[in-house]
Design an enzyme around this catalytic site. Structure first.
Site, mmCIF file in Angstrom:
data_model
loop_
_atom_site.group_PDB
_atom_site.id
_atom_site.type_symbol
_atom_site.label_atom_id
_atom_site.label_comp_id
_atom_site.label_asym_id
_atom_site.label_seq_id
_atom_site.Cartn_x
_atom_site.Cartn_y
_atom_site.Cartn_z
ATOM 1 N N ASP A 418 0.859 -1.178 0.000
ATOM 2 C CA ASP A 418 0.000 0.000 0.000
ATOM 3 C C ASP A 418 0.899 1.234 0.000
ATOM 4 O O ASP A 418 2.110 1.135 0.225
ATOM 5 C CB ASP A 418 -0.889 -0.032 1.246
ATOM 6 C CG ASP A 418 -1.815 1.168 1.329
ATOM 7 O OD1 ASP A 418 -2.314 1.608 0.278
ATOM 8 O OD2 ASP A 418 -2.008 1.671 2.441
ATOM 9 N N LYS A 419 0.315 2.400 -0.264
ATOM 10 C CA LYS A 419 1.119 3.622 -0.279
ATOM 11 C C LYS A 419 0.904 4.451 0.981
ATOM 12 O O LYS A 419 1.802 4.646 1.784
ATOM 13 C CB LYS A 419 0.785 4.471 -1.512
ATOM 14 C CG LYS A 419 1.580 5.779 -1.584
ATOM 15 C CD LYS A 419 1.069 6.675 -2.683
ATOM 16 C CE LYS A 419 -0.287 7.254 -2.362
ATOM 17 N NZ LYS A 419 -0.251 8.227 -1.229
ATOM 18 N N THR A 420 -0.323 4.933 1.148
ATOM 19 C CA THR A 420 -0.613 5.861 2.232
ATOM 20 C C THR A 420 -0.503 5.167 3.583
ATOM 21 O O THR A 420 -1.197 4.186 3.839
ATOM 22 C CB THR A 420 -2.027 6.445 2.066
ATOM 23 O OG1 THR A 420 -2.150 7.002 0.763
ATOM 24 C CG2 THR A 420 -2.288 7.512 3.105
ATOM 25 N N PHE A 559 -10.841 24.448 -8.097
ATOM 26 C CA PHE A 559 -9.844 23.496 -8.583
ATOM 27 C C PHE A 559 -10.517 22.349 -9.335
ATOM 28 O O PHE A 559 -11.622 21.916 -8.999
ATOM 29 C CB PHE A 559 -9.056 22.931 -7.401
ATOM 30 C CG PHE A 559 -8.348 21.645 -7.715
ATOM 31 C CD1 PHE A 559 -7.106 21.656 -8.325
ATOM 32 C CD2 PHE A 559 -8.929 20.422 -7.409
ATOM 33 C CE1 PHE A 559 -6.457 20.479 -8.618
ATOM 34 C CE2 PHE A 559 -8.283 19.249 -7.692
ATOM 35 C CZ PHE A 559 -7.047 19.269 -8.298
ATOM 36 N N GLY A 696 -5.280 3.030 -3.343
ATOM 37 C CA GLY A 696 -6.566 3.607 -3.723
ATOM 38 C C GLY A 696 -6.461 5.084 -3.989
ATOM 39 O O GLY A 696 -7.457 5.732 -4.329
ATOM 40 N N ASP A 697 -5.258 5.636 -3.871
ATOM 41 C CA ASP A 697 -5.062 7.075 -4.028
ATOM 42 C C ASP A 697 -4.977 7.458 -5.496
ATOM 43 O O ASP A 697 -4.912 6.614 -6.385
ATOM 44 C CB ASP A 697 -3.792 7.514 -3.293
ATOM 45 C CG ASP A 697 -3.921 8.922 -2.737
ATOM 46 O OD1 ASP A 697 -4.795 9.664 -3.218
ATOM 47 O OD2 ASP A 697 -3.147 9.270 -1.837
ATOM 48 N N ARG A 785 -6.081 3.926 -7.645
ATOM 49 C CA ARG A 785 -7.533 3.987 -7.565
ATOM 50 C C ARG A 785 -8.144 2.588 -7.501
ATOM 51 O O ARG A 785 -9.133 2.292 -8.158
ATOM 52 C CB ARG A 785 -8.106 4.749 -8.757
ATOM 53 C CG ARG A 785 -7.515 6.118 -8.989
ATOM 54 C CD ARG A 785 -7.787 7.081 -7.853
ATOM 55 N NE ARG A 785 -9.186 7.472 -7.783
ATOM 56 C CZ ARG A 785 -9.705 8.239 -6.827
ATOM 57 N NH1 ARG A 785 -8.922 8.679 -5.855
ATOM 58 N NH2 ARG A 785 -10.961 8.552 -6.828
ATOM 59 N N LYS A 791 -7.278 -5.109 -5.069
ATOM 60 C CA LYS A 791 -5.951 -5.380 -4.521
ATOM 61 C C LYS A 791 -5.770 -6.880 -4.272
ATOM 62 O O LYS A 791 -4.752 -7.467 -4.647
ATOM 63 C CB LYS A 791 -5.750 -4.615 -3.204
ATOM 64 C CG LYS A 791 -5.646 -3.108 -3.344
ATOM 65 C CD LYS A 791 -5.360 -2.472 -1.983
ATOM 66 C CE LYS A 791 -5.165 -0.975 -2.090
ATOM 67 N NZ LYS A 791 -4.815 -0.358 -0.795
ATOM 68 N N ASN A 814 -8.522 -1.140 4.190
ATOM 69 C CA ASN A 814 -8.630 -1.441 2.764
ATOM 70 C C ASN A 814 -7.530 -2.383 2.277
ATOM 71 O O ASN A 814 -7.555 -2.819 1.132
ATOM 72 C CB ASN A 814 -8.602 -0.146 1.946
ATOM 73 C CG ASN A 814 -7.322 0.641 2.160
ATOM 74 O OD1 ASN A 814 -6.814 0.725 3.274
ATOM 75 N ND2 ASN A 814 -6.782 1.206 1.110
#
Length: 1256
Positions: A418-420, A559, A696-697, A785, A791, A814
C-alpha cells in the site's frame, strides 16, 4: 418495467458493474469471500421501513475475523492437522498398533507422542485465535447513539439493526452503512475520512437530502414514516442506488453522496443523523473482505509431498520384507523347527505387511512436527524481541502473529505494498519554498555558522508541525531585504487562497481542510507569522506580525484536475482588486506576464524540489481593474446559469481572467516518507524482490511517491494505461506485449502504471494473462484507484499464475483483503486503526523494518527450518533403515535389533538437541553480511537449499550411512565373541554397538551441517553423545530394581570391555562422514557460490573488502559527498545519515552541475506502431521553450519530460506536474458554496441557527 425503475432511481446504478471481471468472480468462488457479490438489479431490491423495526429482518451488525469459533474449533483444527501428511500417517499407525499381536514395538509408542503434538499445536492455535477474538470484541462492543422508543440510547455496534436512526459525533467511526438525513453543518453537509476504505487522506463531502435536512429532534425523527428502496448488498464503494419514499411526499432519489460507509470516520462535523441500510457482513466494507485463509508455507507443502513419497517407500520396504519372509520360509522353513513353538501358525501376507509397516514407520519422523512447532515458536520470539525492529516513537515492537510462515519470509519474490501510511507517514508537511528566485528551507553548508545565528534570532521558525527550518526567510522579511515585498505577498497568498476553515479550541486554532496539502500550507505560513484566523461567507481575516487584515472574498475559481489550479479574487484591505492563484508549474508558467521575473530561477528550484520527490506548486497573482473585473463578472454570472455543460462553461470563463500573472515563487510539500523507505526499497530490489504498489489514491500522488521512494527511477520508461473500455484496454495491452517481443515476462527497465477503471477490464479472462505478462515484464508496477477487492485479486493473480511467494503489506482496513490473500501478510501499526494488523501474519511499525524481517530473519529462518527438516529425516533414515538390513540376517521375522524403549527415545532424547540447535541458532552468515549483500537473499528465495533434489540426496546419503553403520559392525562380530565367563553375545549386543555408532555419527553430521558454531551447538552435539552413554550405563542396571528391559541387564559391561567396540567407535563414524567431507570440499572448491565467498570473507575478518570478482562497490550520494553504503551497513554503522558530510545535501543546488536534469520517459504512440519507434519525448510545453533555448545545450539536452502523442486523450503526467490539491471534484456541493456557508467569527450553534432561518 426496467426503464421506469431506472428512471425513478436516476443515479446510474449500472456504474461500476459493466464488464465485471470474470477473474474476480472466480476469486470470490474459490477463495471464499465472506459474501458473494450481488449485482444491483430491480429483482433484488432491498426495502427498509422507517421506524418499523419488526418489518426489517436483515443480518446482524456483529462481525468476526477469527479463524475458529467455539463450535468450529475442533473439526476445523483436526482437519487442519490431519491434512498434514505426517499426522495422517501416524494416526494410521496408531490404529494399526491397537490390533493384537501386530505391533513389534507396543501399542502406545506412537499414540502418546501424537497426542502431545496435537495438544501443543492446539494450545498455540487457541492462543493466537484468542487474540483475534479480543480484537473483534473491541470492535463489536464500541458504542453509538441510536433512536429507540422515541429516545436516544447508547448501544453497542453489534446491536445496531437495519432501519435504526443513528447519531454519530465528530471523530467517531460509522458502525454501519447509513443514509445521511441531517447534520450540524451548514448546507447539511459533513466530512468523512475514507482512508480505511480507499487509502485517500483527503476528506470527502457528503450532503443530506433537503427533504430531511430539518429533521433533527427526537419528535421529528420518531414521526418519520415511509420506506427506503435500495440495491442489495455489494462491494462497490462509489455506487449506491436507492429511493426514499416519505408518506405524503414525492419519491426522492438517493445516491452515493448521501451514503456514509462503515469504517469511515466523521471529521470536522459536530454530529450527523443517518438511517442504517446495511449491517455486518453486508456492509460494503465487509463485502470487500475475505475469509481468513489457512496458510501453509511452501516448505511445509514440499515436506508433505516427500512424506507421502516416503510412505510409499515404507510400503515398498514392507512388501520387500514380506516377499523375503515368504522366500526364506520356503527355503529354510523345514530346518528351523527347533526355534518354533508347537502352536506356530504361519501368518498371512496381509498380517506380515502390517507388522513391517509398523516396524518401518519411524522412517517418517514423528518428532519433526513437535520440533518444528517449538523451533518456529522460538524464531517468532526472536522477531518479537528484535530491538532493531522496535519503534521507539510509540514503543511498538515487531510481532509475529503466527509462527507457521517463518521460513516463507526467506522466499518472497513479489512484494505488494500500500502507499498511504505504509510508504508514507500520512502526514503532509510544508518543506521548502522559493520566493523571488531565492530558495528557502535548507541550511547551506557554506554559511552554517550564520544559520545558527539566524536560528538564535528566530527560534519560533522550527516547530513540530512544520519542518520548514530556514530562519533566513523571516530575517530577510524583517530586515528590509530587496525581496521583502515578494515575501509578504507570497505568504499572504498562502493565507488567503484556499478552502480551509479555522476552528478555535481555546487559544489554539485548528485548521479543518478537505485537502491535507492545503492544511499543510496554512499551518506552514502560520509558523512564519502569517496566521489565518477567521472566515466568514464573504471574507477571510489574517494576522500578520500581530496586526489583523481582512480580505473580501469576491469569487472562488475552483480546482479541478483539468485546470490543475485554483484561484480567488479578493479585495485587499487597501481596496485593490487582486487575483491570487496557485497550481501546477505548467499551467502557471503559460499564463505568466512578460513582466514577470525570476522565472528561470524558479524553474530551476522546481526541478530540485521534484528530484527530492516533493509535491510542487507555483504561486502567482494579478492585479485587476474595476472595469476588467466587472466585464468578467458578467461572463461569470452567465456561465453559472448554463444548464448544459456548466462546468466546462465555467472553466472557459475562468480562462478569461486567469492571465498575465506575476510569479511570486513556488512551494514544496512533502507527504513524508517513512524513515529509510528509499534505502529499503533499493535493498529489496537488489535482493531480487519485485515491488508492486497497490493504492486507492490518485495517480498523480502515487507517481510522485514512487519517484520519492526510488521505486521509479529517472531513466525508467513508463507505460501508462488509463482507458475506459474493454476494447481499448485489450488493444493497448496487446500492442505493448507485441512491442516487447522476446523480452516479454523478462524484467525490463519499465514501469507500468494503471488505474482501477482500466484494471477492471484488464482482469477480464480474455486478456488477464496478457496483462500479467506485461506486468511481469516491468521492473515496477503502480496500480492506482483500486478497491480493496481489486488489490486482493491482483495478489491472487500473481500467486496462482506465477508460482512465486508473495507478500502484501499495508496499514489500513482497505489492505486486509490483499494481506490475507498473499502467502505472507504484514500489517503496519499505523494511524488507520489496527484492522490490518489484526488480520496480518506479522506486524511491524515501519516499512523499513521489512528489510531486516526478510533479509535477516527470513533468510535465517529458511536456512534453519530447512536444515532442521533435512536433518530430522536424515537421522531417522539412518537408524530405521538398519532394521531393513537386519531383516536380511534374521529371516525377515520382524525382529528388532534395538531395545524398543531405546527406539522410542531416539528422537525424544538422544538426538533431540541437534535439530533444535540447527533450527534455532544456525546462521548461514552474519546479520551484517546479509544486510550489506542483499544478493544473498536470492539463495533462499530460489529454494536451492530445500527442494525435491536436495531432500532425496540427503535420504540417499542417510541410506549409505545406514548401510555402513550396520554392515561394518556386523562383519566385525561375524565370528562371534566369547566374553568373560564363557558367555557368547546375542543380537542386542550387536544392536548396542550399532546404536552407539548411529548416535555418534548423526551428532557429528549435525556438526558438519553447522555453519555458525556457538556454545549451544557444542552442548547439542557433544551433550547428545554423553547423554546416550550415561543412559546406556544406567539403563543396563535398572532391572530387576525396575521391571523393564531385562534383556539390557549387564549390556554395558559387555560392550565397554569389548575392544571391537572402541575400534569401531572411532572408525565407523569417520568412514561415514569422510564421504561428506570430501563432497563439501569439492563443492566449495569447484562450484563456489556467493555464500561461500561471504563466509570466507567473514572468517578471514576482511569485512571491509569486497570479493573482487563478485561485487561492485556501492556508494551512497549525499550532495557532493559519497559514502560507501556497503561498508557502513557491513560494520553496523547506521549513523552515516547523521554525519557532517550528509549536511551537504542542504547545499545540493549549488553542487549539482545541471539542476535542470529531468527524467526521460517513453513516448508511446497511440496507434499500432511498434515500440521500436518509441523514443524519449521532448518537452512539448510551449511556455518552457523560451527559457530552455536560453540555457546551455548541455542543460537543454537533459530537459526531457513525459509527454504523449497529440492524439492521445490522456497525456502522461510529468513528475513535475504534481500539484498539492486533492479535493473531491464535482462533489455534491461546490467548494465556493461550501466555504461561503461558514462564519468562524460566530459560535457553531449561532451559525447553524442563522443558516436554518435563512433556508426557511
Amino acid at each position: 418495467m426496467s426503464a421506469p425503475t431506472k428512471s425513478l432511481w436516476g443515479w446510474g446504478g449500472d456504474a461500476g458493474a459493466v464488464l465485471f471481471p470474470l477473474g474476480c468472480q472466480k476469486v470470490e468462488k474459490e477463495m471464499g469471500w465472506q459474501q458473494s457479490l450481488q449485482e444491483s438489479d430491480p429483482s433484488k431490491v432491498r426495502t427498509i421501513y422507517l421506524n418499523e423495526p419488526l418489518r426489517n429482518s436483515f443480518c446482524k451488525n456483529w462481525i468476526s475475523t477469527a479463524k475458529y469459533s467455539v463450535w468450529s474449533f475442533l473439526p476445523r483444527y483436526l482437519y487442519l492437522q490431519f491434512s498434514k501428511a505426517a499426522n495422517a500417517f501416524f494416526l494410521f499407525i496408531t490404529i494399526l498398533q491397537q490390533i493384537p499381536d501386530v505391533s513389534p514395538t507396543g501399542k502406545y509408542t506412537t499414540l502418546l507422542p501424537l497426542v502431545i503434538i496435537l495438544m501443543v499445536s492446539g494450545i498455540k492455535e487457541i492462543v493466537e485465535d484468542y487474540k483475534r477474538h479480543m480484537a473483534d470484541k473491541l470492535v463489536n462492543t464500541k458504542t453509538v447513539i441510536v433512536l429507540r422508543e422515541n429516545t436516544w440510547k447508547t448501544v453497542m455496534w453489534k446491536e445496531v439493526n437495519v432501519g435504526d436512526i443513528v447519531k454519530a459525533s465528530n471523530g467517531q467511526f460509522l458502525p454501519a452503512d447509513v443514509v445521511l438525513i441531517s447534520s450540524s453543518e451548514p448546507q447539511v453537509t459533513c466530512y468523512v475520512a475514507t482512508s480505511n476504505l480507499d487509502g485517500e487522506t483527503n476528506l470527502k463531502i457528503r450532503q443530506a437530502l433537503s427533504e430531511t435536512a430539518e429533521m433533527q429532534t427526537e419528535k421529528q425523527l420518531s414521526s418519520l414514516s415511509g420506506k427506503i428502496e435500495c440495491e442489495g448488498p455489494n462491494r462497490h464503494f462509489n455506487t449506491f442506488v436507492g429511493t426514499l419514499y416519505l408518506n405524503g411526499k414525492s419519491p426522492v432519489p438517493i445516491g452515493p453522496d448521501q451514503v456514509l460507509l462503515r469504517g469511515t470516520q466523521l471529521k470536522n462535523t459536530q454530529w450527523i443523523l443517518g438511517i442504517v441500510v446495511y449491517t455486518g457482513f453486508e456492509t460494503k466494507f465487509m463485502q470487500n473482505s475475505i475469509k481468513l485463509p489457512l496458510k501453509r508455507s511452501n516448505v511445509e507443502k514440499v515436506t508433505n509431498v516427500q512424506i507421502l513419497v516416503l510412505f510409499l517407500l515404507v510400503l515398498v520396504m514392507s512388501l520387500v520384507s514380506c516377499v523375503g519372509a515368504i522366500l526364506w520360509n520356503e527355503w529354510y522353513g523345514e530346518g528351523i523347527w527347533y526355534i518354533r513353538m508347537k502352536e506356530y501358525i504361519s501368518h498371512s501376507l496381509g498380517f506380515d505387511l502390517l507388522v513391517f509397516i509398523i516396524l518401518y514407520h519411524n522412517l517418517i519422523p514423528i518428532s519433526l512436527l513437535v520440533t518444528l512447532e517449538i523451533v518456529k515458536y522460538i524464531q517468532a520470539m526472536f522477531i518479537n524481541w528484535d530491538e532493531d525492529m522496535h519503534y521507539r516513537g510509540n514503543g511498538v515492537y515487531a510481532m509475529a502473529r503466527t509462527s507457521n510462515l517463518n521460513e516463507e519470509l526467506g522466499q518472497v519474490k513479489y512484494l505488494f505494498s500500500d502507499k498511504t501510511g505504509t510508504l508514507t507517514c500520512n502526514i503532509m508537511t510544508f518543506k521548502k519554498c522559493t520566493i523571488a528566485g531565492i530558495i528557502y528551507g535548507q541550511f547551506p553548508e557554506i554559511s552554517r555558522e550564520f544559520s545558527l545565528f539566524f536560528l538564535s534570532l528566530s527560534p519560533s521558525v522550527i516547530t513540530e508541525s512544520c519542518e520548514f527550518n530556514d530562519p533566513r526567510l523571516l530575517y530577510n522579511f524583517e530586515n528590509g531585504h530587496p525581496t521583502k515585498d515578494y515575501i509578504k505577498e507570497f505568504l499572504t497568498l498562502l493565507c488567503v487562497c484556499h478552502t480551509v476553515v479555522p476552528e478555535r479550541d481555546g487559544n489554539n486554532i485548528i485548521y479543518q481542510a478537505s485537502s491535507p496539502d492545503e492544511a499543510a500550507l496554512v499551518k506552514g505560513v502560520k509558523n512564519l507569522g502569517f496566521v489565518f484566523t477567521a472566515r466568514t461567507p464573504t471574507s477571510v481575516t489574517i494576522e500578520v506580525m500581530g496586526e489583523n487584515f481582512t480580505f473580501e472574498i469576491l469569487n472562488i475559481l475552483e480546482f479541478s484536475s483539468n485546470r490543475k489550479r485554483m484561484s480567488v479574487i479578493v479585495r485587499t484591505p487597501t481596496g485593490n482588486l487582486r487575483l491570487y492563484c496557485k497550481g501546477a508549474d505548467t499551467v502557471i508558467y503559460e499564463r505568466l506576464s512578460e513582466d514577470s521575473h525570476f522565472m528561470k530561477e524558479t524553474l530551476t528550484h522546481l526541478e530540485y524540489f521534484a528530484k527530492e520527490g516533493l509535491r510542487t506548486l507555483c504561486v502567482a497573482y494579478a492585479d485587476l481593474s474595476e472595469e476588467e473585473y466587472q466585464q468578467w463578472l458578467t461572463q461569470y454570472k452567465k456561465a453559472s446559469t448554463v444548464i448544459q455543460d456548466r462546468m466546462q462553461s465555467l472553466e472557459k470563463c475562468y480562462e478569461n481572467i486567469e492571465k498575465k500573472f506575476l510569479l511570486l515563487g513556488a512551494t514544496a510539500i512533502e507527504d513524508r516518507l517513512q524513515a529509510r523507505v528509499p534505502e529499503t526499497i533499493t535493498t529489496l530490489l537488489k535482493a531480487n524482490i519485485r515491488i508492486w504498489v497497490l493504492t486507492g489514491d490518485k495517480q498523480e500522488t502515487a507517481i510522485n511517491i514512487a519517484y520519492s521512494c526510488k521505486l521509479i527511477s529517472a531513466h525508467m520508461f513508463r507505460i501508462q494505461l488509463n482507458l475506459n473500455s474493454f476494447e481499448a484496454t485489450q488493444q493497448a495491452i496487446t500492442r505493448h506485449c507485441e512491442a516487447l517481443g522476446t523480452q516479454i515476462t523478462k524484467e525490463n527497465d519499465l514501469a507500468l502504471i494503471i488505474d482501477g477503471e482500466t484494471l477492471k477490464y484488464a482482469l477480464h479472462s480474455e486478456i488477464k494473462r496478457s496483462f500479467l505478462n506485461l506486468a511481469l515484464s516491468c521492473r515496477a508496477v503502480l496500480c492506482c484507484r483500486l478497491s480493496p477487492l481489486q488489490k486482493a485479486e491482483i495478489v491472487d493473480l500473481v500467486k496462482k499464475h506465477v508460482g512465486a511467494i508473495t507478500l502484501a503489506i499495508g496499514d489500513g482496513a482497505n489492505d486486509v483483503g490483499m494481506i490475507q490473500m498473499a502467502h505472507v501478510g504484514v500489517g503496519i501499526s499505523g494511524n488507520e486503526g489496527m484492522l490490518a494488523t489484526n488480520n496480518s501474519d506479522y506486524a511491524i511499525a515501519q516499512f523499513s523494518y521489512l528489510e531486516k524481517l526478510l533479509l535477516v530473519h527470513g533468510a535465517w529462518n529458511h536456512f534453519r527450518v530447512t536444515k532442521c527438516i533435512l536433518y530430522c529425516f536424515y537421522k531417522n533414515v539412518v537408524l530405521y533403515v538398519i532394521e531393513l538390513w537386519f531383516a536380511f540376517v534374521n529371516g525377515f521375522s520382524g525382529q528388532i535389533v534395538f531395545e524398543h524403549w531405546c527406539i522410542s527415545l531416539y528422537n525424544v532424547l538422544f538426538t533431540s538437541l541437534p535439530p533444535f540447535s540447527l533450527g534455532i541458532f544456525e546462521q548461514c552468515c552474519s546479520q551484517k553480511s546479509l544486510l550489506a549483500y542483499p544478493q544473498l537473499y536470492r539463495i533462499s528465495q530460489a529454494g536451492n537449499t530445500f527442494n525435491t533434489k536436495v531432500f532425496w540426496f540427503q535420504c540417499l546419503n542417510a541410506l549409505i550411512h545406514s548401510f555402513i553403520l550396520f554392515w561394518m559392525p556386523m562383519k566385525m562380530l561375524e565370528h562371534d565373541m566369547v566374553l568373560q565367563g564363557g558367555y557368547t553375545t546375542d543380537y542386542l549386543f550387536l544392536g548396542n554397538f550399532i546404536y552407539t555408532y548411529v548416535v555418534v555419527t548423526v551428532c557429528l553430521k549435525a556438526g558438519l551441517e553447522t555453519q555458525s558454531w556457538n556454545k549451544f551447538s557444542h552442548i547439542a552435539i557433544w551433550g547428545s553423545i554423553i547423554i546416550w552413554l550415561v543412559f546406556f550405563a544406567i539403563y543396563s542396571f535398572v532391572w530387576p530394581t525396575i521391571p523393564i528391559a531385562p534383556e539390557m541387564a549387564g549390556q554395558v559391561k559387555m560392550v565397554l570391555v569389548c575392544p571391537y567396540f572402541w575400534l569401531g567407535f572411532f572408525i565407523v563414524p569417520i568412514v561415514c562422514l569422510i564421504l561428506n567431507l570430501i563432497w563439501i570440499s569439492i563443492r566449495n572448491t569447484c562450484k563456489r557460490t556467493l555464500l561461500e565467498e561471504v563466509r570466507e570473507m567473514e572468517s578471514s575478518r576482511a569485512q571491509r573488502f569486497h570479493p573482487p570478482t563478485m561485487f561492485r562497490r556501492r556508494f551512497r550520494y549525499r550532495g557532493s559527498v559519497f559514502f560507501p553504503l556497503d561498508e557502513a551497513v557491513a560494520t553496523g554503522d547506521h549513523s552515516y545519515r547523521h554525519k557532517k558530510g550528509c549536511l551537504k545535501e542542504q547545499n545540493l543546488l549549488w553542487t549539482t552541475p545541471h539542476p535542470l536534469e529531468r527524467a526521460s520517459f517513453l513516448e508511446l504512440p497511440c496507434d499500432n506502431s511498434s515500440w521500436s519507434n518509441a523514443k524519449p519525448a521532448r518537452c512539448c510545453i510551449t511556455i518552457l521553450s523560451s527559457y530552455l533555448t536560453t540555457l546551455p545545450a548541455s542543460v537543454t539536452g537533459l530537459a526531457d519530460v513525459a509527454t504523449c502523442c497529440p492524439t492521445c486523450p490522456k497525456a502522461n503526467a510529468s513528475p513535475l506536474d504534481g500539484y498539492a490539491f486533492s479535493q473531491v471534484e464535482q462533489a455534491v456541493i461546490t467548494q465556493e458554496e461550501l466555504i461561503r456557508s461558514y462564519d468562524t467569527t460566530k459560535s457553531k450553534q449561532d451559525e447553524v441557527t442563522m443558516d436554518s432561518s435563512h433556508s426557511r
